[in-house]
Design an enzyme around this catalytic site. Sequence first.
Site, PDB file in Angstrom:
ATOM      1  N   LYS A   1     -42.042 -43.228  14.349  1.00 20.70           N
ATOM      2  CA  LYS A   1     -43.295 -42.873  15.023  1.00 20.70           C
ATOM      3  C   LYS A   1     -43.613 -43.941  16.065  1.00 20.70           C
ATOM      4  O   LYS A   1     -43.407 -45.139  15.801  1.00 20.70           O
ATOM      5  CB  LYS A   1     -44.417 -42.787  13.976  1.00 20.70           C
TER       6      LYS A   1
ATOM      7  N   SER B   1     -52.095 -38.526   7.865  1.00 23.23           N
ATOM      8  CA  SER B   1     -51.084 -38.352   8.907  1.00 23.23           C
ATOM      9  C   SER B   1     -49.650 -38.354   8.401  1.00 23.23           C
ATOM     10  O   SER B   1     -48.731 -37.943   9.115  1.00 23.23           O
ATOM     11  CB  SER B   1     -51.219 -39.463   9.964  1.00 23.23           C
TER      12      SER B   1
ATOM     13  N   SER C   1     -51.065 -37.187  12.370  1.00 24.91           N
ATOM     14  CA  SER C   1     -50.681 -37.695  13.663  1.00 24.91           C
ATOM     15  C   SER C   1     -49.180 -37.968  13.755  1.00 24.91           C
ATOM     16  O   SER C   1     -48.650 -38.116  14.853  1.00 24.91           O
ATOM     17  CB  SER C   1     -51.459 -38.975  13.970  1.00 24.91           C
TER      18      SER C   1
END
Lengths: 489, 489
Positions: free
Chosen positions: B83, B181, B157
């Site tokens: 990420k 997330s 996210s």
Amino acid sequence: MTTNNTSENTLDMGFSALRESYKTGVATPASVMADIRQRAADYKDHNIWIHLLTESEQAVWLDALKDKDMDTHPLWGIPFAIKDNIDLADIPTTAGCDAFAYTPKKSSQVVQQLIDAGAIPVGKTNLDQFATGLNGTRSPIGACHNSFNYDYISGGSSSGSAVAVALGLASFSLGTDTAGSGRIPACFNNLVGVKPSIGLLSATGMLPACRSLDCMTIFAYNTDDANVALAAAEGFDERDGYSRQNPFDNQARQYGLRTGPLKVGVIAAHQLKFFGDESYEKAYLQTLELLKEQGFAFQEIDYASFDEIAQLLYEGPWVSERYIATQPLIDDNPEAIFPVVREIIAPGGKPPATALFKAQYRINYLKQICLAQMAQVDCLLTPTAGRHFTMAEMLEEPIKRNSELGYYTNFMNLIDLASIAVPTVMTENDMPFGITLVGPTFSDRMLMSIANRIQQALPLKKGALEVMATPSNTTSVGHNQTIDVMVCG
Amino acid sequence: MTTNNTSENTLDMGFSALRESYKTGVATPASVMADIRQRAADYKDHNIWIHLLTESEQAVWLDALKDKDMDTHPLWGIPFAIKDNIDLADIPTTAGCDAFAYTPKKSSQVVQQLIDAGAIPVGKTNLDQFATGLNGTRSPIGACHNSFNYDYISGGSSSGSAVAVALGLASFSLGTDTAGSGRIPACFNNLVGVKPSIGLLSATGMLPACRSLDCMTIFAYNTDDANVALAAAEGFDERDGYSRQNPFDNQARQYGLRTGPLKVGVIAAHQLKFFGDESYEKAYLQTLELLKEQGFAFQEIDYASFDEIAQLLYEGPWVSERYIATQPLIDDNPEAIFPVVREIIAPGGKPPATALFKAQYRINYLKQICLAQMAQVDCLLTPTAGRHFTMAEMLEEPIKRNSELGYYTNFMNLIDLASIAVPTVMTENDMPFGITLVGPTFSDRMLMSIANRIQQALPLKKGALEVMATPSNTTSVGHNQTIDVMVCG
């Protein structure tokens, strides 16, 4: 004014002595309470009590002792004092501020547990208002005076609770400790001061100072008595958001006499501060010498991170917790608050949450540095205070000198440590001096077992009384090592 | 647009399959990486990658494999996605905001540990900017699309990290999780999402969202792979103020197949919310029925306290942490921030520290209520999300619907719980559905062992691939009970 008259020379308010006198019929709890009230009158000018209980106010607990077996009630008939920010049912809780006072219907969880174990409340004690201070002078009813010398500060904020025990007006007492309030007065009055891990004692029914940091504490003559009182006082309480389960290896029966080699962390010499008090500096160095003779090995640690944490307590956003604790009074009627206390608390509404988060990040970072150093030793050892001020010196610069009093104490609760203040030697001026042992969360019994060894190695009197305080527990305990054994099934 | 073309029907990116193909010489790490880059081009419109690594950028790690023994390097040649709020040395970390981007000299601690264990980074993945969101649409490079249906949200996210694994462009990936997330995108893309206890994985080199709550997380096809990745990723890091030592009974070898009777807490029926998504409601009820057949017993719990905590995450002062994380950009150049993200973060400078303390007190109080309920069961089980929105639905009401996505996830880190998202059934619309198992701090391996049982009981495919995800670990583990044994010496 002298504080030890002849009649007290043989007075022994320790748990064993009282229980023995009850068993042999030399005294009864009622006779002990009557004697306490009589002697308390002699110390009126010390400003120890905010509310000394009357005979009739005590009657209900004394009566209840008839139905309690002394053998199964470890505090049977033991008198204890309660700092006046802790609830005792039907007696006002003032926190040293009449405008704030209320009368609780129920006792705090800890007070109730102590009463259930047979202990008898003596009264509510004087304190630095709202537990904001380490000196004992910040009270509208008057400064609390030291048990050894009327001209010296008692230490605070749990001032009356310490002086009451030191003068034999209670056998143990409850204080509270956010920045050092359960340790500084122990040092200045020749007592053991147990500051347990946060959440070991319930905070239900205790007025907060900094709710996230507060601990209820115990003053006693020695670690034996402190362990008995702590065992009765502790316990998980789900109504208290900060309450925690005590792990097995920190339970009461783990207390004993710490034997074998010990490696103890001490602050690097250049980081020690005695603020001009040569008698305290000498007493500290003498303590280390004496302990070295007793097999203690010392390793210097770097105090910089501890000190940075300590400074954040009053200079950082934690003062916002004190602000919350005094709302709505601080908003509606700030004039009702003791001036120096108001000066400290009033800015607490201003810091933003961002400042608090940033301070918490910094503290967590520093905490890892501190814990890494602590992992190298059995415990830390610091002077409990760097200087013992006279009343006059304290009132000259009340904020600066209070901050000096916290040099060795302020960091403790911000990084969730356990500690115990232990008297070690008398100074050249015949005033008490002591050190504080510091360990990680839930090292309480390990620290008390080391403190027991220190008290046995360095015999001293009980508070300002004339009898010896030396604990008698000699059950050998070594270094705690635990192994997890998994049981599948 | 379809996401599974014929060539992928037999693609298996699971750890065992890849290791087998390396051992037999059917493939090499370099050939797998080349194949990933080729296939990634097919999914360009999914907006998975912020930076897909080139062959030359990967060369250093592929070369290093020559010196690593596959048997002692559990992630030898395993591709993983990162990420883009987690540092990979010499590649920009953008957090989805070019104006914020920087190029770190060092990889984050966890990425470095994974590389040391033989894993090969594939690229940096798309995310809701600054990890602020649970939906995957809040990115200036474009919304990330679901791996099963292009018209549906990916969840966020950690959107790109989940979709990359689901589509076989990585074998596992790193996400982060503050409010959910690391779990919501697992649910929407048919993956396991491990949200470890706070501090189990180092946060060094991870951009904070809410520094006090953030966890790095792992997406994988099944619990076997997740446990291998977690074991390589975890470890105490004293540079991270929130890092904690993992207790013995939560270590990697405690992972297995949880056998025997299980009592699982489920949310009382009237407190369940599916926000109008009948397919998710049916899938949840079907899951409970299937698990009941597998020996799971259910006990209703009262979700009110969990829900109150959940609401405090975005409505309370924790948004101040997001504000801090985006400083100085949010102060100096707020226009550079994605509009809906800016709208959420901008007020974060305003709450006072008093509001934060009060919220922390409330949460600690509620936490005791939650933990008391959790102590009655092996773990909790909730739907991971109540509804799977289409892109169009999401963009209609971006803040309200994001908050709906967090109904079952927001409370987790505020009260320091461990959890794992597990796929359980496909909905009537052939979209993934899953539940989340929740346990106390450091129950990670216990939860993973229950999740293993669920995956074995309810066989599903690997993400959006056509091969089965069923884990193969059958080592029986029962309920963890630990006994402390003290060793004195």
